[in-house]
Design an enzyme around this catalytic site. Structure first.
Site, PDB file in Angstrom:
ATOM      1  N   TYR A 160       0.844  -1.213   0.000  1.00 28.25           N
ATOM      2  CA  TYR A 160       0.000   0.000   0.000  1.00 28.25           C
ATOM      3  C   TYR A 160       0.872   1.253   0.000  1.00 28.25           C
ATOM      4  CZ  TYR A 160      -3.771   3.139   1.636  1.00 28.25           C
ATOM      5  OH  TYR A 160      -4.684   4.160   1.772  1.00 28.25           O
ATOM      6  N   GLU A 162       4.078   1.765  -0.693  1.00 27.34           N
ATOM      7  CA  GLU A 162       4.944   1.980  -1.854  1.00 27.34           C
ATOM      8  C   GLU A 162       4.134   2.201  -3.129  1.00 27.34           C
ATOM      9  OE1 GLU A 162       7.760   2.871  -1.354  1.00 27.34           O
ATOM     10  OE2 GLU A 162       8.995   1.552  -0.147  1.00 27.34           O
ATOM     11  N   LYS A 164       1.338   3.803  -3.240  1.00 29.21           N
ATOM     12  CA  LYS A 164       0.918   5.213  -3.175  1.00 29.21           C
ATOM     13  C   LYS A 164       2.118   6.137  -3.433  1.00 29.21           C
ATOM     14  CE  LYS A 164      -3.528   4.995  -2.029  1.00 29.21           C
ATOM     15  NZ  LYS A 164      -4.623   5.583  -2.834  1.00 29.21           N
ATOM     16  N   GLN A 224      -0.535   3.759  20.908  1.00 32.21           N
ATOM     17  CA  GLN A 224      -0.270   4.344  19.589  1.00 32.21           C
ATOM     18  C   GLN A 224      -1.402   5.322  19.252  1.00 32.21           C
ATOM     19  OE1 GLN A 224      -1.183   1.275  20.252  1.00 32.21           O
ATOM     20  NE2 GLN A 224      -2.141   0.202  18.558  1.00 32.21           N
ATOM     21  N   ARG A 226      -3.602   8.065  16.543  1.00 28.85           N
ATOM     22  CA  ARG A 226      -4.043   8.445  15.205  1.00 28.85           C
ATOM     23  C   ARG A 226      -4.825   9.744  15.358  1.00 28.85           C
ATOM     24  NH1 ARG A 226      -1.067   4.909  14.641  1.00 28.85           N
ATOM     25  NH2 ARG A 226      -1.273   2.953  13.487  1.00 28.85           N
ATOM     26  N   ASP A 286       3.169  -1.253  12.327  1.00 32.10           N
ATOM     27  CA  ASP A 286       2.052  -0.360  12.662  1.00 32.10           C
ATOM     28  C   ASP A 286       2.643   0.957  13.176  1.00 32.10           C
ATOM     29  OD1 ASP A 286      -0.612   0.298  13.153  1.00 32.10           O
ATOM     30  OD2 ASP A 286      -0.469  -0.313  15.255  1.00 32.10           O
TER      31      ASP A 286
HETATM   32  P1  NAD Z   1     -12.711   1.803   0.068  1.00 29.43           P
HETATM   33  O1  NAD Z   1     -12.128   0.445  -0.061  1.00 29.43           O
HETATM   34  O2  NAD Z   1     -14.021   1.936   0.751  1.00 29.43           O
HETATM   35  O3  NAD Z   1     -12.842   2.495  -1.369  1.00 29.43           O
HETATM   36  C1  NAD Z   1     -12.019   2.161  -2.459  1.00 29.43           C
HETATM   37  C2  NAD Z   1     -12.872   1.825  -3.653  1.00 29.43           C
HETATM   38  O4  NAD Z   1     -12.024   1.527  -4.758  1.00 29.43           O
HETATM   39  C3  NAD Z   1     -13.757   0.592  -3.448  1.00 29.43           C
HETATM   40  O5  NAD Z   1     -15.075   0.867  -3.864  1.00 29.43           O
HETATM   41  C4  NAD Z   1     -13.107  -0.467  -4.343  1.00 29.43           C
HETATM   42  O6  NAD Z   1     -14.029  -1.437  -4.790  1.00 29.43           O
HETATM   43  C5  NAD Z   1     -12.538   0.396  -5.443  1.00 29.43           C
HETATM   44  N1  NAD Z   1     -11.435  -0.221  -6.173  1.00 29.43           N
HETATM   45  C6  NAD Z   1     -10.310  -0.774  -5.661  1.00 29.43           C
HETATM   46  N2  NAD Z   1      -9.520  -1.244  -6.647  1.00 29.43           N
HETATM   47  C7  NAD Z   1     -10.158  -0.970  -7.812  1.00 29.43           C
HETATM   48  C8  NAD Z   1      -9.858  -1.206  -9.166  1.00 29.43           C
HETATM   49  N3  NAD Z   1      -8.732  -1.826  -9.541  1.00 29.43           N
HETATM   50  N4  NAD Z   1     -10.739  -0.802 -10.119  1.00 29.43           N
HETATM   51  C9  NAD Z   1     -11.887  -0.170  -9.769  1.00 29.43           C
HETATM   52  N5  NAD Z   1     -12.225   0.082  -8.480  1.00 29.43           N
HETATM   53  C10 NAD Z   1     -11.375  -0.318  -7.520  1.00 29.43           C
HETATM   54  O7  NAD Z   1     -11.590   2.686   0.789  1.00 29.43           O
HETATM   55  P2  NAD Z   1     -11.615   4.178   1.349  1.00 29.43           P
HETATM   56  O8  NAD Z   1     -11.209   4.138   2.758  1.00 29.43           O
HETATM   57  O9  NAD Z   1     -12.870   4.855   0.997  1.00 29.43           O
HETATM   58  O10 NAD Z   1     -10.396   4.804   0.540  1.00 29.43           O
HETATM   59  C11 NAD Z   1     -10.598   5.572  -0.645  1.00 29.43           C
HETATM   60  C12 NAD Z   1      -9.277   6.183  -1.074  1.00 29.43           C
HETATM   61  O11 NAD Z   1      -8.795   7.071  -0.053  1.00 29.43           O
HETATM   62  C13 NAD Z   1      -8.176   5.165  -1.308  1.00 29.43           C
HETATM   63  O12 NAD Z   1      -7.386   5.565  -2.409  1.00 29.43           O
HETATM   64  C14 NAD Z   1      -7.353   5.221  -0.045  1.00 29.43           C
HETATM   65  O13 NAD Z   1      -6.018   4.853  -0.270  1.00 29.43           O
HETATM   66  C15 NAD Z   1      -7.486   6.676   0.346  1.00 29.43           C
HETATM   67  N6  NAD Z   1      -7.296   6.859   1.793  1.00 29.43           N
HETATM   68  C16 NAD Z   1      -8.285   6.550   2.674  1.00 29.43           C
HETATM   69  C17 NAD Z   1      -8.052   6.716   4.030  1.00 29.43           C
HETATM   70  C18 NAD Z   1      -9.121   6.413   5.064  1.00 29.43           C
HETATM   71  O14 NAD Z   1      -8.863   6.629   6.256  1.00 29.43           O
HETATM   72  N7  NAD Z   1     -10.285   5.972   4.707  1.00 29.43           N
HETATM   73  C19 NAD Z   1      -6.815   7.180   4.487  1.00 29.43           C
HETATM   74  C20 NAD Z   1      -5.835   7.454   3.555  1.00 29.43           C
HETATM   75  C21 NAD Z   1      -6.080   7.309   2.206  1.00 29.43           C
END
Ligand code: NAD
Length: 325
Positions: A160, A162, A164, A224, A226, A286
């Site tokens: 995840y 790397e 990103k 820890q 957040r 973590d």
């Molecule tokens: P989530 O899993 O609920 O949403 C991600 C969505 O992407 C899902 O609907 C999934 O089905 C879809 N998806 C994944 N791979 C796919 C692909 N190859 N093709 C099409 N769709 C695909 O997660 P989230 O928590 O809502 O995260 C959304 C974004 O925000 C992510 O990029 C995540 O890295 C980033 N993010 C979230 C948080 C958090 O705290 N929620 C923190 C940091 C970053």
């Protein structure tokens, strides 16, 4: 400084991962602004239920596709150019790191390149949802955007972190080489309705356990930290970045930092549960503490989170108790 709205009615916005937790709230906000929104999702961690209320909306289309294979160019919703492409598709919970690691690597790398190419063709603004995980287990606290991070490149979380970091590097390369209009947001821990109860992240896990009267399983000693951000605040921040011409990376979240033990205690109190708290083995790598330095977001975007943890958790608990019956 105030950012004027740049995207609204008349604009077509592509949101990858649109049926996921954060992206579906973003879709709601874009539709409410009058944008025409196309969401692409393969439902690997998301659900159609998250956007079911928009199913008949004239300015919303949900397309099922894996964006790591590129956009389905034959689909009628894909033929006209997009004004903005927002890449939020990616599994994001720690349980996913072990169960679908290759999919995470692919969506952070291959999908990002496909979408950047499309943004160049369409002359669209490209927004990348990056993460506080880009800082790894940080040795600088709070985390400021100029800190390069402390990531184990071969650990369990690296798929995840790397991916990103690769996505960020790709976005900046397209900005420098193609002059693409880009914005990178580093998202810190966000919570709210539509999270999966079983996704392994602390807040849905604790709430589900408390509502079921089970012990709350805190990892390690629970010291820890957040910083936790309610999803509406995060979506406001992402929209400010979209409307701006900032490149980022810019942190988005809240500065309200809690220990995992405090979080578990608050959730027990807010649910009125009789659950106790137990301590289980901590997962590898973590991060010990995490809190964004939000100076840049405040100065460049005028970003200020407004929802208190008590209020955000109350709304999330209400959603979960409804969902869990
Ligand atoms: P989530 O899993 O609920 O949403 C991600 C969505 O992407 C899902 O609907 C999934 O089905 C879809 N998806 C994944 N791979 C796919 C692909 N190859 N093709 C099409 N769709 C695909 O997660 P989230 O928590 O809502 O995260 C959304 C974004 O925000 C992510 O990029 C995540 O890295 C980033 N993010 C979230 C948080 C958090 O705290 N929620 C923190 C940091 C970053």
């Amino acid at each position: 400084m105030a950012v004027a709205q740049r995207f609204g009615a008349e604009h077509r916005v592509l949101v990858t991962g649109g049926a996921g937790f954060v992206p579906s709230h973003l879709v709601d906000a874009l539709v409410a602004r009058g944008c025409t929104v196309v969401a692409v999702d393969n439902f690997i961690t998301g659900s159609k239920d998250n956007v079911a209320h928009l199913a008949d909306h004239p300015r919303f289309t949900l397309v099922e596709a894996d964006v790591s294979d590129g956009l389905p160019s034959h689909h009628p919703a894909m033929t006209e150019p997009f004004d903005a492409i927002m890449h939020l598709a990616s599994p994001a919970s720690p349980t996913d790191f072990a169960s679908i690691p290759i999919e995470i690597l692919r969506v952070g790398s291959l999908a990002t390149l496909h979408l950047l190419d499309r943004a160049v063709t369409d002359r669209a603004r490209f927004i990348l949802a990056s993460t506080s995980e880009a800082y790894g287990d940080p040795q600088v606290h709070p985390q400021v955007e100029t800190y390069w991070g402390n990531v184990n490149p071969v650990g369990v979380r690296s798929v995840y972190d790397e991916a990103k970091r690769f996505a960020e590097a790709s976005t900046m390369a397209y900005h420098r080489y193609h002059g693409l209009d880009v914005g990178i947001v580093r998202i810190f821990n966000t919570y709210g309705p539509r999270m999966r109860p079983d996704d392994g992240r602390a807040i849905p896990t604790f709430i589900t356990q408390a509502l079921r009267g089970e012990s709350l399983t805190v990892h390690g000693t629970g010291t820890q930290t957040r910083s936790i951000c309610y999803v509406d605040d995060l979506v406001r921040g992402i929209l400010l970045l979209l409307d701006s011409t900032e490149t980022g990376p810019i942190n988005c979240g809240t500065e309200h930092e809690v220990t995992m033990r405090e979080l578990a205690e608050t959730i027990v109190a807010l649910t009125g549960s009789e659950s106790n708290i137990t301590y289980v083995t901590r997962t590898a790598d973590d991060p010990e503490m995490r809190r964004p330095d939000l100076t840049l977001a405040r100065e460049r975007l005028g970003y200020q989170p407004t929802i208190s943890p008590q209020e955000g958790l109350r709304r999330t608990i209400e959603h979960f108790s409804h969902r869990l019956g």
